[in-house]
Write a protein that holds these residues in place. Structure first.
Motif, PDB file in Angstrom:
ATOM      1  N   UNK A 229       2.264   5.308 -12.525  1.00 39.50           N
ATOM      2  CA  UNK A 229       2.254   5.931 -11.200  1.00 39.50           C
ATOM      3  C   UNK A 229       1.707   5.022 -10.096  1.00 39.50           C
ATOM      4  N   UNK A 230       0.702   4.214 -10.428  1.00 34.72           N
ATOM      5  CA  UNK A 230       0.140   3.315  -9.417  1.00 34.72           C
ATOM      6  C   UNK A 230       1.157   2.267  -8.991  1.00 34.72           C
ATOM      7  N   UNK A 231       1.926   1.754  -9.944  1.00 32.28           N
ATOM      8  CA  UNK A 231       2.936   0.758  -9.614  1.00 32.28           C
ATOM      9  C   UNK A 231       4.088   1.391  -8.845  1.00 32.28           C
ATOM     10  N   UNK A 232       4.496   2.590  -9.252  1.00 35.93           N
ATOM     11  CA  UNK A 232       5.571   3.290  -8.544  1.00 35.93           C
ATOM     12  C   UNK A 232       5.179   3.536  -7.088  1.00 35.93           C
ATOM     13  N   UNK A 233       3.939   3.978  -6.866  1.00 37.53           N
ATOM     14  CA  UNK A 233       3.476   4.250  -5.505  1.00 37.53           C
ATOM     15  C   UNK A 233       3.451   2.977  -4.667  1.00 37.53           C
ATOM     16  N   UNK A 234       3.017   1.874  -5.265  1.00 43.82           N
ATOM     17  CA  UNK A 234       2.982   0.620  -4.523  1.00 43.82           C
ATOM     18  C   UNK A 234       4.395   0.137  -4.201  1.00 43.82           C
ATOM     19  N   UNK A 290       0.265   1.587   6.985  1.00 46.46           N
ATOM     20  CA  UNK A 290       0.866   1.377   5.673  1.00 46.46           C
ATOM     21  C   UNK A 290       0.484   0.028   5.088  1.00 46.46           C
ATOM     22  N   UNK A 291       0.383  -0.982   5.949  1.00 48.65           N
ATOM     23  CA  UNK A 291      -0.007  -2.305   5.473  1.00 48.65           C
ATOM     24  C   UNK A 291      -1.445  -2.282   4.960  1.00 48.65           C
ATOM     25  N   UNK A 292      -2.326  -1.597   5.677  1.00 48.48           N
ATOM     26  CA  UNK A 292      -3.706  -1.463   5.209  1.00 48.48           C
ATOM     27  C   UNK A 292      -3.752  -0.691   3.889  1.00 48.48           C
ATOM     28  N   UNK A 293      -2.937   0.344   3.784  1.00 43.04           N
ATOM     29  CA  UNK A 293      -2.877   1.109   2.541  1.00 43.04           C
ATOM     30  C   UNK A 293      -2.336   0.281   1.391  1.00 43.04           C
ATOM     31  N   UNK A 294      -1.394  -0.604   1.701  1.00 49.89           N
ATOM     32  CA  UNK A 294      -0.851  -1.474   0.665  1.00 49.89           C
ATOM     33  C   UNK A 294      -1.959  -2.347   0.073  1.00 49.89           C
ATOM     34  N   UNK A 295      -2.772  -2.935   0.923  1.00 47.54           N
ATOM     35  CA  UNK A 295      -3.839  -3.818   0.449  1.00 47.54           C
ATOM     36  C   UNK A 295      -4.821  -3.058  -0.445  1.00 47.54           C
ATOM     37  N   UNK A 300      -6.571  -1.787  -6.129  1.00 48.60           N
ATOM     38  CA  UNK A 300      -6.789  -0.790  -7.180  1.00 48.60           C
ATOM     39  C   UNK A 300      -5.894  -1.061  -8.382  1.00 48.60           C
ATOM     40  N   UNK A 301      -4.652  -1.505  -8.124  1.00 44.91           N
ATOM     41  CA  UNK A 301      -3.726  -1.781  -9.220  1.00 44.91           C
ATOM     42  C   UNK A 301      -4.208  -2.961 -10.061  1.00 44.91           C
ATOM     43  N   UNK A 302      -4.717  -3.998  -9.409  1.00 42.61           N
ATOM     44  CA  UNK A 302      -5.246  -5.149 -10.135  1.00 42.61           C
ATOM     45  C   UNK A 302      -6.417  -4.725 -11.011  1.00 42.61           C
ATOM     46  N   UNK A 303      -7.310  -3.899 -10.448  1.00 45.00           N
ATOM     47  CA  UNK A 303      -8.465  -3.435 -11.222  1.00 45.00           C
ATOM     48  C   UNK A 303      -8.029  -2.576 -12.407  1.00 45.00           C
TER      49      UNK A 303
END
Length: 351
Positions: A229-234, A290-295, A300-303
């Motif tokens: 889900x985290x990857x799909x959202x990103x 959206x750009x700030x949310x992407x970062x 979070x995805x890396x962690x």
């Protein structure tokens, strides 16, 4: 004072790079498009050249093997030609006329680029880029179908069946979304905001482009990772940002030429009763937030997933930066300098 100032957009904070073979690939891809029958002599060639397909691909994949950079560039060329046929040649406002072409292209995708039952002239024995026969082109899809079959066969030759199936599915969604756009144009209908946001993810051609970008980076996510889900959202957010950036840069041209309803600025203005300048600022705010949310999502995805997602993240970072840089330089939407579509900073299909 400019009404539509793209300086309102935050610059993606990622390195700006360009593949050393970009100019060579640009020439080769233009020849491929000509050999497939996508373009002829005159305006169509100039239009595709100005689109800068290789420039976008070279920035999205600055270190890819040249053959895979070519594959991505050729996909962009195909998407740009399809885009021009719909937006500039009128087919995108006539769903009844567009439908037979879409059906023929869906047939190509269903066959994964393989031959029809009628003959082998569209089979895999033709070298990539070789010109098509008259029989191949004498279908509702014409040269678009021939070129699409060539792209599918070249992906098939990469021996990544899962990636091919994903690409075919995403291109199918893209084609069906074009019919949605055509119906809206025919009825002069501006879609609602939630509807537009969902459908724009398909009409932009970004998802199939990201799939071939993952191939170019050499380590596309596996099936298990793809449904995280985290990857799909990103991924969804990446597609949104690319499309919104495109909408903001292309808004002036679309407003001045055909008043196309498929732009985030137009949709925001209609839904909230704002003037276009105010709606443009709101849309720019969407991109910036959206750009700030992407970062934040990326961290979070890396962690959560660790270093295995680094190639995936590198591809998306490069895409966001490439879209911004390409938009600032391309003259596909040439207009007044300093405005979206201008010659200094400048598709519906971003692909």
């Amino acid at each position: 004072m400019r009404s539509f100032d793209v300086s309102a957009l935050h610059e993606p904070p990622f390195a700006s790079r360009r593949h050393v073979a970009t100019d060579r690939v640009a020439t080769e891809s233009l020849e491929w498009a000509r050999g497939q029958g996508l373009i002829g002599v005159g305006p169509s060639t100039s239009r595709l050249h100005r689109a800068g397909a290789a420039e976008l691909a070279g920035r999205a994949c600055p270190q890819a093997p040249v053959a895979r950079l070519r594959l991505l560039t050729d996909l962009f060329s195909w998407l740009f030609v399809m885009d021009d046929i719909c937006d500039d040649d009128g087919l995108g406002s006539a769903p009844a006329s567009l439908a037979p072409m879409v059906a023929a292209l869906l047939d190509v995708l269903d066959r994964h680029g393989g031959p029809t039952g009628a003959g082998a002239s569209t089979g895999r024995d033709r070298p990539a880029g070789e010109g098509a026969s008259r029989a191949d082109r004498d279908t509702p899809a014409g040269a678009l179908g021939v070129a699409l079959a060539d792209l599918c066969r070249r992906v098939l030759d990469q021996h990544r069946p899962t990636l091919l199936l994903r690409l075919v599915s995403q291109l199918r969604e893209y084609l069906l979304a074009l019919l949605w756009e055509a119906a809206n144009r025919e009825r002069r209908r501006v879609p609602g905001l939630a509807e537009y946001r969902q459908m724009r993810r398909h009409t932009g051609g970004v998802r199939p482009s990201l799939t071939l970008t993952d191939l170019a980076y050499g380590r596309p996510p596996g099936p298990v990772r793809r449904v995280d889900p985290a990857l799909v959202a990103l991924d969804d957010l990446t597609v949104d940002l690319v499309c919104w950036c495109n909408d903001l840069f292309s808004y002036r041209k679309e407003r001045d030429s055909t008043a196309d309803p498929h732009n985030l600025v137009t949709v925001l203005a209609a839904q909230h009763g704002r003037g276009e300048a105010a709606a443009f600022q709101v849309a720019a705010g969407w991109f910036n937030d959206g750009l700030a949310g992407y970062l934040a999502r990326e961290a979070a995805l890396v962690a959560h997933a660790g270093p295995t997602v680094k190639p995936y993240l590198a591809a998306r970072r490069a895409w966001l930066r490439a879209t911004y840089d390409w938009s600032m330089r391309a003259d596909r939407y040439a207009g007044s300098a300093g405005e979206p579509g201008g010659t200094q900073p400048p598709h519906r299909s971003q692909g």
